[in-house]
Design a protein around this motif. Structure first.
Motif, mmCIF file in Angstrom:
data_model
loop_
_atom_site.group_PDB
_atom_site.id
_atom_site.type_symbol
_atom_site.label_atom_id
_atom_site.label_comp_id
_atom_site.label_asym_id
_atom_site.label_seq_id
_atom_site.Cartn_x
_atom_site.Cartn_y
_atom_site.Cartn_z
ATOM 1 N N THR A 86 0.815 -1.220 0.000
ATOM 2 C CA THR A 86 0.000 0.000 0.000
ATOM 3 C C THR A 86 0.852 1.276 0.000
ATOM 4 O OG1 THR A 86 -0.103 -0.164 2.384
ATOM 5 C CG2 THR A 86 -2.021 -0.990 1.172
ATOM 6 N N TYR A 93 4.033 3.966 -1.166
ATOM 7 C CA TYR A 93 4.361 4.674 -2.421
ATOM 8 C C TYR A 93 5.136 3.749 -3.377
ATOM 9 C CZ TYR A 93 6.452 8.498 -5.216
ATOM 10 O OH TYR A 93 6.868 9.332 -6.224
ATOM 11 N N THR A 94 6.165 3.102 -2.859
ATOM 12 C CA THR A 94 6.967 2.208 -3.709
ATOM 13 C C THR A 94 6.217 0.905 -3.982
ATOM 14 O OG1 THR A 94 8.899 3.098 -2.545
ATOM 15 C CG2 THR A 94 9.259 1.167 -3.941
ATOM 16 N N ARG A 140 -1.915 -5.098 5.252
ATOM 17 C CA ARG A 140 -2.222 -5.448 6.650
ATOM 18 C C ARG A 140 -3.704 -5.228 6.899
ATOM 19 N NH1 ARG A 140 -0.417 -0.753 10.759
ATOM 20 N NH2 ARG A 140 -0.252 0.930 9.256
ATOM 21 N N SER A 192 -5.075 -1.781 7.775
ATOM 22 C CA SER A 192 -4.605 -0.645 6.983
ATOM 23 C C SER A 192 -5.754 0.260 6.565
ATOM 24 C CB SER A 192 -3.882 -1.151 5.725
ATOM 25 O OG SER A 192 -3.556 -0.068 4.903
ATOM 26 N N LEU A 208 8.395 -2.110 3.423
ATOM 27 C CA LEU A 208 7.541 -1.486 4.424
ATOM 28 C C LEU A 208 8.385 -0.757 5.465
ATOM 29 C CD1 LEU A 208 6.471 -3.987 7.092
ATOM 30 C CD2 LEU A 208 7.812 -4.732 5.159
ATOM 31 N N ARG A 236 4.159 8.918 11.698
ATOM 32 C CA ARG A 236 3.267 7.814 12.075
ATOM 33 C C ARG A 236 3.437 7.472 13.558
ATOM 34 N NH1 ARG A 236 1.435 3.622 8.180
ATOM 35 N NH2 ARG A 236 1.899 4.314 6.085
ATOM 36 N N ARG A 264 18.239 -0.976 9.774
ATOM 37 C CA ARG A 264 18.430 -1.437 8.381
ATOM 38 C C ARG A 264 19.754 -2.184 8.228
ATOM 39 N NH1 ARG A 264 14.645 1.951 8.139
ATOM 40 N NH2 ARG A 264 13.026 1.641 6.575
ATOM 41 N N GLY A 277 18.320 7.032 -2.152
ATOM 42 C CA GLY A 277 18.299 8.245 -1.336
ATOM 43 C C GLY A 277 16.842 8.610 -1.093
ATOM 44 N N ILE A 326 13.071 9.041 -1.617
ATOM 45 C CA ILE A 326 12.052 8.481 -2.526
ATOM 46 C C ILE A 326 10.913 9.484 -2.496
ATOM 47 C CG2 ILE A 326 10.602 6.498 -3.080
ATOM 48 C CD1 ILE A 326 12.247 4.928 -0.933
ATOM 49 N N ARG A 338 3.266 11.325 -4.961
ATOM 50 C CA ARG A 338 3.075 10.676 -3.665
ATOM 51 C C ARG A 338 1.815 11.236 -3.028
ATOM 52 N NH1 ARG A 338 5.741 7.988 0.591
ATOM 53 N NH2 ARG A 338 7.942 8.161 0.094
ATOM 54 N N ARG A 383 4.821 14.937 2.116
ATOM 55 C CA ARG A 383 5.845 14.959 3.166
ATOM 56 C C ARG A 383 6.762 16.135 2.904
ATOM 57 N NH1 ARG A 383 7.628 8.616 3.608
ATOM 58 N NH2 ARG A 383 5.561 7.788 4.026
#
Ligand SMILES: NC(=O)c1ccc[n+]([C@@H]2O[C@H](COP(=O)([O-])OP(=O)(O)OC[C@H]3O[C@@H](n4cnc5c(N)ncnc54)[C@H](OP(=O)(O)O)[C@@H]3O)[C@@H](O)[C@H]2O)c1
Length: 254
Positions: A24, A26-27, A47, A50, A93, A99, A159, A179, A181, A186, A190
């Motif tokens: 769900t 953007y990518t 999920r 969601s 994800l 959030r 990560r 870098g 996204i 979108r 943001r």
């Protein structure tokens, strides 16, 4: 170190089956779209709680993907992977600071929505499910530029830990480190990311103009669609197996 067997690469007749986690986002959205366009049998995991489940599920079905609303727990995810038998698993994800803020405001525990619990915890859960398969799928992990050993930033540190687990496991992997996204397409605006990307892309354009083409390619921002196409290209190629893909690699042959 286990074997990370790389099979099926570069064979255009091989029929892949892809399972996308974080569909769900953007990518993830573009991944489902572009995979189905390429004729790859695609499963999109959403999920159950969601806010995008009811709007996204029909869109994915229209693309020709199958939708799973499996619960996020060890058994459920393992069963999903076992039943789909994917050859490619995309893990794209992750949470954000905003959030986390909303979660805290609504009385949620700060741990359950943290980078540790979501970005690392859920991705590691998917990876364990892949490791449990006799024929493990290629694990395509969306990491980030700046990830390295010893980093203290929680976002990057989780990560790095996840990347290390991939290297130590038996499943073949592809780690992608973009870098920013971002793009005007979108849905969720943001400001920080858009502004950061605009400033750095502007400076990089100048660098490119002055001859620093490679520097520009290394740091410039990427849209969800460009990233999805690049990820798919490397996921389907044997050359992308057990390889860290940087932004420069993503632009290659794009
Ligand atoms: N944005 C950047 O500049 C950037 C740069 C490098 C790497 N990355 C990383 O790349 C990944 C994808 O980025 P993106 O911008 O495409 O992501 P995005 O649009 O923010 O989407 C995030 C995805 O993660 C899921 N998710 C978030 N919190 C969750 C939770 N608590 N439990 C289960 N699923 C949850 C979302 O599902 P719901 O729709 O259900 O909420 C959504 O599918 C993220 O890990 C991000 O940190 C981002």
């Amino acid at each position: 170190m286990l074997s990370h067997k790389c099979t099926n690469g570069n064979d255009s007749t091989f029929q892949h089956r892809a399972l996308v986690f974080g569909a769900t986002g953007y990518t993830g959205n573009y991944l489902v779209k572009r995979l189905t366009e390429r004729g790859v049998e695609t499963y999109a995991h959403i999920r159950p709680g969601s806010s995008k489940a009811s709007s996204q599920a029909p869109v994915f079905e229209e693309f020709g993907a199958k939708v799973s609303l499996e619960d996020w727990n060890e058994e459920g995810i393992r069963e999903l992977v076992r039943s789909v038998q994917p050859t490619l698993v995309f893990a794209v994800l992750g949470t954000t600071r905003s959030r986390m803020k909303v979660l805290r405001k609504n009385g949620g525990s700060s741990h359950s929505g943290s980078y540790e619990a979501v970005d690392y915890g859920l991705t590691a859960m998917i990876h364990r499910a892949c490791e449990a398969m006799e024929d493990s799928p290629r694990f395509i992990y969306l990491s980030s530029m700046g990830v390295k050993a010893g980093t203290r930033m929680p976002y990057l540190a989780v990560r790095w830990r996840m990347e290390q687990e991939l290297r130590d496991g038996k499943s073949p992997w592809t780690i992608v480190r973009p870098g920013f996204i971002t793009g005007s397409d979108r849905e969720e605006f943001r400001f920080g990311e858009r502004a950061g990307a605009m400033v750095s892309d502007g400076l990089l354009a100048l660098t490119g103009w002055m001859g620093g083409r490679r520097t520009r390619q290394k740091y410039r921002s990427i849209t969800g669609d460009e990233l999805a196409k690049g990820m798919i290209r490397w996921a389907l190629s044997k050359d992308g197996c057990n390889k860290v893909i940087t932004t420069v690699d993503l632009w290659e042959n794009s």
